[in-house]
Design a protein around this motif. Structure first.
Motif, PDB file in Angstrom:
ATOM      1  N   GLN A 135       0.833  -1.196   0.000  1.00  0.00           N
ATOM      2  CA  GLN A 135       0.000   0.000   0.000  1.00  0.00           C
ATOM      3  C   GLN A 135       0.866   1.244   0.000  1.00  0.00           C
ATOM      4  N   PHE A 136       1.923   1.252   0.792  1.00  0.00           N
ATOM      5  CA  PHE A 136       2.766   2.443   0.863  1.00  0.00           C
ATOM      6  C   PHE A 136       3.470   2.694  -0.472  1.00  0.00           C
ATOM      7  N   ARG A 138       2.408   1.835  -3.393  1.00  0.00           N
ATOM      8  CA  ARG A 138       1.388   2.240  -4.355  1.00  0.00           C
ATOM      9  C   ARG A 138       0.981   3.696  -4.118  1.00  0.00           C
ATOM     10  N   ASP A 139       0.911   4.114  -2.878  1.00  0.00           N
ATOM     11  CA  ASP A 139       0.475   5.474  -2.559  1.00  0.00           C
ATOM     12  C   ASP A 139       1.612   6.485  -2.662  1.00  0.00           C
ATOM     13  N   ALA A 140       2.844   6.073  -2.316  1.00  0.00           N
ATOM     14  CA  ALA A 140       3.879   7.075  -2.074  1.00  0.00           C
ATOM     15  C   ALA A 140       5.181   6.882  -2.843  1.00  0.00           C
ATOM     16  N   VAL A 141       5.281   5.833  -3.660  1.00  0.00           N
ATOM     17  CA  VAL A 141       6.498   5.643  -4.459  1.00  0.00           C
ATOM     18  C   VAL A 141       6.148   5.461  -5.922  1.00  0.00           C
ATOM     19  N   TYR A 142       5.220   4.557  -6.167  1.00  0.00           N
ATOM     20  CA  TYR A 142       4.896   4.223  -7.546  1.00  0.00           C
ATOM     21  C   TYR A 142       4.413   5.413  -8.365  1.00  0.00           C
ATOM     22  N   PRO A 143       3.631   6.343  -7.785  1.00  0.00           N
ATOM     23  CA  PRO A 143       3.188   7.501  -8.580  1.00  0.00           C
ATOM     24  C   PRO A 143       4.327   8.348  -9.122  1.00  0.00           C
ATOM     25  N   TYR A 379       8.161   0.693   1.498  1.00  0.00           N
ATOM     26  CA  TYR A 379       8.066   2.100   1.076  1.00  0.00           C
ATOM     27  C   TYR A 379       9.444   2.574   0.657  1.00  0.00           C
ATOM     28  N   ASP A 380      10.291   2.906   1.642  1.00  0.00           N
ATOM     29  CA  ASP A 380      11.572   3.519   1.311  1.00  0.00           C
ATOM     30  C   ASP A 380      12.748   2.715   1.859  1.00  0.00           C
TER      31      ASP A 380
END
Lengths: 393, 414
Positions: A135-136, A138-143, A379-380
């Motif tokens: 989810q992270f 998809r929301d905060a890296v992939y875009p 995420y990171d």
């Protein structure tokens, strides 16, 4: 109130790890993950001289098995285990699977646990897998355009290089050495020698990560068995002892950029459980999705201090005959990354080294090996870390 | 370093028009809180109401104390660019077409580490930056790092111009360019670098003060456009539709009656015919070709602006039927947004409070001047927003509506 003394963790007694099995890697396959996992299980049964019914515990790791998990596989493969687990921890899955299986066998919840990991790879697998990774992400890296973990590791590598003075040549040295190791591994997908010049001149993927810093996704599987030593000896099955293991998730969350993993927290515990020092280790199989992570593991597992990784790399050689044999099969960077099986690759290679089953690339007089796992760039940063110390029986 | 864009070369008409691609648009529900704030130009992050920890990425429970009392709060975005990379390769078509692409990891002073796009003016890491949130071409929120000092404009960075609907070098249709607001919008567009402005006029015989000066502007071409005339709208779309990059629908029919003040529905019908059905006619004729041109070279179809009213949010009974027509238009504008988003064309909805014009003569100030409204519209196009509430009254009504819509209904209704 006085702090209670930390409980000493139990050793693993006579629980052993055996039967290193690799299902040959291919770049692309039209088969499903179920096929590769089935071949791994069949390989384990064959290697151990047992029957399918003897396997009463199953531990599975796979990205592309979806929508199935371990449960679906029991019906798919006609198994009736009394112990079952599914480990979705990326490259740390092998260490974690070993930990789970070993305790089950130690306490009598299972007699023979098959730990298998495998993934298929289609031409669109990488894109699809990374699009739904977490989810992270998809929301905060992939875009932001990063297909997969390359950007996150680029941030990490650039930061590490700036903080500690690591150069591209330092990372290249590791990649070159692992490729040399791979040339003696018939199962490696990469067959050509790699020079430092080729490494440095290769195209940038996400600055400062270059082509040969990245693993090649492929299809394949790895597996091993966990059982009591008594059973292994009765079967005449070569095996290795388990001296110690650790596991940690989401360590050092407050670090702005990841420069260390959970091993740094639990390293002392690992060597205490194993009753050895880092200098007693004869070879190390790190999780090598990118060379900077191997350097991080070398630091965090006590071979040198944080930040001394570049110096360590310059002072050592990493071929099987070198001063610090590292990723003796060639590692994922030269063998290929069969999805989640990338983490099992090191564990399986360690068993081979400790049971004399790695001809042409045997580390001389290998008595103790360390396997490290890392994974899940949620995420990171990689959230999962783990390590196991195995010894020749 | 970034440089302001130069006039793009003429497009080669033989070449196939590039189809629009979008950045990844999937977000979890909780992450859409970022989009809600970015839509009106704000950076907001979740802050725990129990322990104060700032959260990122968006989540369902505090990462420090597990509280579920997380509130979205405005952030100043100050932080340090601690690392960066240049993506040379992407699995995503949008970024593949635009590689190489600079990305950064910023440690916000407020705590979290955030992945961002990086303005070309930012010095290499480590450097101080200010992070803002804006809508990308997919209409979803993304974070952008700009240098902490100064006022770097995303439209000046050729990679980031896609986040804006910059009127520079673009061709714009203003549906009613004769009203006071329409004239100010035309002037503001000319000043902002638009190449060509088609000025729609519904009643060519009607004089309007100031209009001759508008007609004389070098960018201006006056065109007949009566939103109540379906045939006329279609004819104009046939002539210029394939060239319109930005459409600003300023047409507005405004009378001042509720229900009891009039008998018969003629007044209300006239308002609906322009404000609601007019939008529908315009959208049916112009939206399809604008969608097809969502990625048509450097000056592509990029935005559709609807001049609505804060009365669309809650009915203002003295202008009750007008409010209803604007509410209908607002709903339809959301429909239009959903249809345009896949093509990367942004629908910008503007909700001013009472405009300082003849129809609001009896309303007490503050009222928004037409020039100020026009400035807000152009600023919205130069930014990365999709909902605009210009002026003090609009801002206050919005705050009251979000806080307690029923209370606002009573306050406005008496």
């Amino acid at each position: 109130m006085a702090e209670a003394a930390p409980r000493t963790r139990s050793g693993y007694g006579d629980v052993v790890i055996a039967a290193p099995v690799t299902v040959p890697y291919v770049r692309y396959s039209i088969r499903g993950a179920h096929w590769f996992l089935a071949r791994a299980l069949a390989g384990l049964i064959d290697a151990a001289g047992i029957t399918k019914d003897d396997v009463d515990g199953l531990c599975v790791s796979s990205f592309t098995l979806a929508p199935d998990s371990a449960v679906g596989l029991t019906q798919h493969l006609g198994l009736c285990p009394r112990w079952l687990d599914h480990i979705p921890m990326g490259g740390a899955s092998a260490v974690v699977a070993l930990r789970r299986a070993a305790r089950a066998v130690q306490c009598g919840d299972a007699e023979i646990v098959a730990c298998i990991a495998g993934d298929t790879n289609h031409t669109d697998s990488f894109r699809l897998n990374t699009a739904t990774f977490s989810q992270f992400a998809r929301d905060a890296v992939y875009p932001y355009g990063s297909g997969g973990p390359n950007a996150s590791f680029a941030f990490l590598t650039a930061y590490y290089m700036r903080q500690y003075g690591a150069t591209a040549a330092d990372f290249g040295k590791i990649c070159v050495a692992q490729r040399a190791n791979a040339l003696a591994n018939p199962q490696a997908l990469f067959k050509k020698k790699l020079s430092l010049d080729e490494y440095l001149n290769a195209r940038m993927i996400a600055d400062p990560i270059r082509l040969f810093d990245c693993v090649m996704p492929c299809a394949g599987a790895e597996g091993f068995l966990v059982m009591r030593g008594e059973r292994a000896r009765a079967l005449g099955l070569a095996h290795a002892k388990i001296l110690g293991t650790i596991e940690r998730h989401n360590a050092f969350a407050a670090d702005p950029v990841q420069v260390r993993g959970g091993w740094a927290l639990d390293c002392g515990d690992l060597y205490a459980q194993a009753g050895i020092e880092p200098r007693d280790v004869d070879f190390v199989e790190t999780y090598d999705d990118y060379p900077v992570i191997s350097v991080m593991q070398i630091e965090d597992l006590g071979f040198c201090a944080k930040g001394e990784g570049p110096d360590f790399v310059r002072r050592h050689t990493f071929e099987v005959g070198g001063s610090f044999p590292l990723n003796t099969s060639g590692g994922q960077l030269s063998v290929g990354q069969a999805g989640v099986a990338g983490g099992h690759l090191g564990m399986v290679e360690a068993i081979r080294q400790l049971t004399g089953a790695a001809p042409g690339r045997a580390v001389a007089d290998a008595k103790i090996g360390l396997v490290s796992g890392f994974g899940m760039i949620n995420y990171d940063r990689g959230l999962c870390s783990g390590a196991a110390i195995l010894a020749a029986a | 370093m970034s440089a302001p864009p130069t006039r793009p070369k003429r497009k080669n008409p033989v070449l196939r028009a590039q189809a629009p691609t979008l950045p990844p648009a999937v977000r979890s529900r909780v992450a859409l809180g970022l989009t809600a704030a970015a839509a009106i130009g704000r950076l907001e992050l979740q802050v725990c109401r129990d322990c104060g920890a700032v959260q990122y990425p968006p989540r369902e429970a505090c990462h420090r104390c597990l509280s579920e009392r997380l509130a979205w709060r405005a952030q100043d975005g100050a932080g340090e660019l601690v690392s960066e990379t240049v993506l040379r390769h992407s699995q995503e078509l949008f970024f593949r077409e635009r590689a190489p692409w600079r990305l950064g990891l910023v440690r916000l002073d407020a705590g979290p580490s955030v992945v961002t796009h990086v303005h070309a003016d930012c010095a290499a890491a480590p450097s101080r930056v200010r992070v803002s949130a804006g809508l990308d071409r997919a209409g979803q929120a993304v974070l952008l790092a700009k240098p902490e000092a100064g006022d770097a404009d995303p439209a000046d960075d050729p990679k980031l111009r896609d986040m804006t609907c910059d009127p520079r070098f673009r061709k714009v249709l203003v549906s009613d360019g004769k009203s006071a607001v329409g004239q100010e919008v035309v002037k503001a567009l000319a000043a902002s670098g638009a190449d060509l402005i088609w000025v729609g006029v519904a009643e060519p015989w009607k004089q309007a003060p100031g209009f001759e000066a508008i007609r004389a502007l070098p960018q201006v071409t006056v065109v007949p456009l009566d939103l109540t005339n379906s045939r006329g709208v279609r004819d104009l779309a046939g002539e210029i539709g394939a060239k319109v990059d930005i459409l600003i629908n300023t047409a507005d029919h405004h009378r001042t009656a509720g229900i009891a003040a009039r008998s018969g529905i003629e007044l209300a019908r006239a308002e609906m015919d322009v404000n609601y059905f007019g939008l529908l006619r315009l959208a049916q004729e112009f939206a399809p070709v604008m969608r097809a041109r969502g990625a048509d070279g450097a000056s592509s179809a990029v935005a559709w602006v609807n001049l609505l009213s804060i009365f669309a949010l809650t009915n203002f009974p003295p202008h009750g039927t007008y409010s209803a027509s604007k509410a209908a238009a607002a709903s339809l504008a959301q429909c239009l947004r959903a249809e345009m988003r896949p093509a990367g064309v942004r629908v910008v909805n503007v909700y001013p409070g009472p405009i300082d014009d003849e129809w609001n003569q009896l309303l007490l100030p503050p009222k928004i001047a037409p020039a100020a409204l026009a400035g807000a519209i152009v600023k919205a196009l130069q930014g990365s927003v999709e909902d605009v509430y210009p002026g003090d009254v609009a801002q206050e009504w919005l705050a009251r509506w979000r806080d307690n819509p029923k209370a606002l209904e009573r306050e406005v209704g008496g």
